[in-house]
Design a protein around this motif. Structure first.
Motif, PDB file in Angstrom:
ATOM      1  N   CYS A   1      69.235  49.043  75.329  1.00 40.48           N
ATOM      2  CA  CYS A   1      68.999  47.597  75.250  1.00 40.48           C
ATOM      3  C   CYS A   1      70.165  46.899  74.544  1.00 40.48           C
ATOM      4  O   CYS A   1      70.569  45.795  74.928  1.00 40.48           O
ATOM      5  CB  CYS A   1      67.690  47.318  74.517  1.00 40.48           C
ATOM      6  SG  CYS A   1      66.204  47.725  75.471  1.00 40.48           S
ATOM      7  N   ASP A   2      70.693  47.545  73.489  1.00 41.19           N
ATOM      8  CA  ASP A   2      71.857  46.983  72.800  1.00 41.19           C
ATOM      9  C   ASP A   2      73.042  46.858  73.746  1.00 41.19           C
ATOM     10  O   ASP A   2      73.724  45.828  73.786  1.00 41.19           O
ATOM     11  CB  ASP A   2      72.244  47.864  71.612  1.00 41.19           C
ATOM     12  CG  ASP A   2      71.337  47.661  70.417  1.00 41.19           C
ATOM     13  OD1 ASP A   2      70.548  46.694  70.422  1.00 41.19           O
ATOM     14  OD2 ASP A   2      71.419  48.467  69.473  1.00 41.19           O
TER      15      ASP A   2
ATOM     16  N   SER B   1      72.540  44.063  76.093  1.00 41.67           N
ATOM     17  CA  SER B   1      72.707  42.787  75.403  1.00 41.67           C
ATOM     18  C   SER B   1      74.177  42.438  75.236  1.00 41.67           C
ATOM     19  O   SER B   1      74.606  41.312  75.494  1.00 41.67           O
ATOM     20  CB  SER B   1      72.015  42.838  74.039  1.00 41.67           C
ATOM     21  OG  SER B   1      72.261  41.660  73.300  1.00 41.67           O
TER      22      SER B   1
ATOM     23  N   ARG C   1      72.280  36.508  71.755  1.00 39.05           N
ATOM     24  CA  ARG C   1      72.055  37.652  70.875  1.00 39.05           C
ATOM     25  C   ARG C   1      71.518  37.207  69.520  1.00 39.05           C
ATOM     26  O   ARG C   1      70.611  37.826  68.962  1.00 39.05           O
ATOM     27  CB  ARG C   1      73.356  38.440  70.696  1.00 39.05           C
ATOM     28  CG  ARG C   1      73.611  39.453  71.787  1.00 39.05           C
ATOM     29  CD  ARG C   1      74.962  40.110  71.600  1.00 39.05           C
ATOM     30  NE  ARG C   1      75.972  39.475  72.453  1.00 39.05           N
ATOM     31  CZ  ARG C   1      77.270  39.547  72.256  1.00 39.05           C
ATOM     32  NH1 ARG C   1      77.743  40.193  71.215  1.00 39.05           N
ATOM     33  NH2 ARG C   1      78.101  38.974  73.080  1.00 39.05           N
TER      34      ARG C   1
ATOM     35  N   GLY D   1      67.948  36.048  69.919  1.00 41.96           N
ATOM     36  CA  GLY D   1      67.098  37.228  70.088  1.00 41.96           C
ATOM     37  C   GLY D   1      66.838  37.929  68.769  1.00 41.96           C
ATOM     38  O   GLY D   1      65.721  38.402  68.509  1.00 41.96           O
ATOM     39  N   TYR D   2      67.862  38.003  67.920  1.00 46.52           N
ATOM     40  CA  TYR D   2      67.699  38.627  66.599  1.00 46.52           C
ATOM     41  C   TYR D   2      66.727  37.828  65.739  1.00 46.52           C
ATOM     42  O   TYR D   2      65.848  38.399  65.076  1.00 46.52           O
ATOM     43  CB  TYR D   2      69.059  38.717  65.910  1.00 46.52           C
ATOM     44  CG  TYR D   2      69.010  39.252  64.499  1.00 46.52           C
ATOM     45  CD1 TYR D   2      68.947  40.619  64.252  1.00 46.52           C
ATOM     46  CD2 TYR D   2      69.005  38.388  63.411  1.00 46.52           C
ATOM     47  CE1 TYR D   2      68.891  41.112  62.966  1.00 46.52           C
ATOM     48  CE2 TYR D   2      68.953  38.872  62.114  1.00 46.52           C
ATOM     49  CZ  TYR D   2      68.898  40.231  61.889  1.00 46.52           C
ATOM     50  OH  TYR D   2      68.833  40.707  60.603  1.00 46.52           O
TER      51      TYR D   2
ATOM     52  N   GLN E   1      63.027  38.277  66.978  1.00 47.19           N
ATOM     53  CA  GLN E   1      62.515  39.622  67.223  1.00 47.19           C
ATOM     54  C   GLN E   1      61.081  39.721  66.731  1.00 47.19           C
ATOM     55  O   GLN E   1      60.734  39.236  65.670  1.00 47.19           O
ATOM     56  CB  GLN E   1      63.392  40.664  66.534  1.00 47.19           C
ATOM     57  CG  GLN E   1      63.601  40.453  65.048  1.00 47.19           C
ATOM     58  CD  GLN E   1      64.628  41.413  64.493  1.00 47.19           C
ATOM     59  OE1 GLN E   1      64.646  42.573  64.856  1.00 47.19           O
ATOM     60  NE2 GLN E   1      65.485  40.924  63.615  1.00 47.19           N
TER      61      GLN E   1
ATOM     62  N   GLU F   1      56.791  39.707  68.283  1.00 48.60           N
ATOM     63  CA  GLU F   1      55.966  38.870  69.152  1.00 48.60           C
ATOM     64  C   GLU F   1      55.316  37.702  68.425  1.00 48.60           C
ATOM     65  O   GLU F   1      54.778  36.802  69.065  1.00 48.60           O
ATOM     66  CB  GLU F   1      54.847  39.737  69.791  1.00 48.60           C
ATOM     67  CG  GLU F   1      55.362  40.877  70.673  1.00 48.60           C
ATOM     68  CD  GLU F   1      55.999  40.371  71.937  1.00 48.60           C
ATOM     69  OE1 GLU F   1      55.586  39.294  72.410  1.00 48.60           O
ATOM     70  OE2 GLU F   1      56.910  41.032  72.448  1.00 48.60           O
TER      71      GLU F   1
END
Length: 226
Positions: free
Chosen positions: A143-144, A147, A156, A159-160, A163, A165
């Motif tokens: 996944c990294d 990305s 990115r 997304g960080y 992270q 839900e």
């Protein structure tokens, strides 16, 4: 540094990896572990050192990093309490291909290769859990790579920040490590990382307070990331 109030066997029993083991089997694994207190900034191992087992983090934080010939560092992974590292190379019986350094005062358990192999032979469920853990690590690395190759720096960073839900408007995200460390983890320069945070702030998406990032609108952040 204060010593933990629990035994190695007690800590092992709280980890999913060892959940299938009986008290006697846990005691056998614990007998093959050693505690290591590591101060912030201390090197745990370097690239090329022999891998004779794997580590579990009881408290603190560890960075796994690769260094180029020019001395530039790329952080591969950040390891926190309850997580482990070094399993893959332990099975391959290869030396470490990265270095590990404590980012905070840290307590580690080192589990020797010999007791792991004995545990696998005696408890089939243990082998399955080891494979599951390695698979999760591999999935994370893939996944990294995806990305880095397909997502912009802004995507990115967002997304960080998002992270998990359960991100919600007004939530505070605390950068537990320096911005330079987070930037390296996201394959960005510190300057680029700071510019992206400033850009998100200018658009009213986040507020910065030192190492705290307040998420003002989750939906707007997701929309901005595209």
């Amino acid at each position: 540094m204060d010593k933990p109030r629990f035994s190695p066997a007690t800590f092992l029993s709280r980890m999913a990896l060892f959940a299938a083991m009986s008290p006697s089997e846990l005691a056998a694994i614990a007998a093959g572990t050693t505690e290591r207190h590591v101060e912030k900034g201390e090197l745990i191992f370097r690239r090329g050192d022999p891998c004779l087992g794997f580590h579990l983090v009881i408290f603190g934080q560890v960075k796994l990093a690769a260094t180029s010939a020019s001395g530039a560092e790329k952080i591969i992974e950040l390891i926190g309490p309850g997580h482990s590292f070094g399993e893959a190379l332990m099975f391959m019986e290869k030396p470490y291909i990265v270095s590990a350094t404590a980012l905070a005062d840290t307590l580690l358990l080192h589990v020797t290769r010999e007791v792991v192999f004995e545990g696998i032979e005696q408890v089939p469920g243990f082998a399955r859990k080891m494979l599951a853990g390695l698979s999760r690590r591999m999935h994370g690395l893939i996944c990294d790579m995806e990305s880095y190759a397909l997502r912009s720096g802004t995507q990115r960073v967002i997304g960080y920040l998002l992270q998990g839900e359960d991100a919600a408007d007004g939530q505070q995200v605390v950068l537990t490590v320096s911005k330079a460390v987070v930037a390296s983890r996201l394959n960005l320069t510190p300057e680029h990382f700071s510019r992206i945070l400033s850009e998100l702030g200018a658009h009213g998406l986040v507020e910065m307070h030192g190492r705290q990032v307040k998420l003002l609108s989750i939906d707007a952040l997701r929309s901005y990331a595209g």
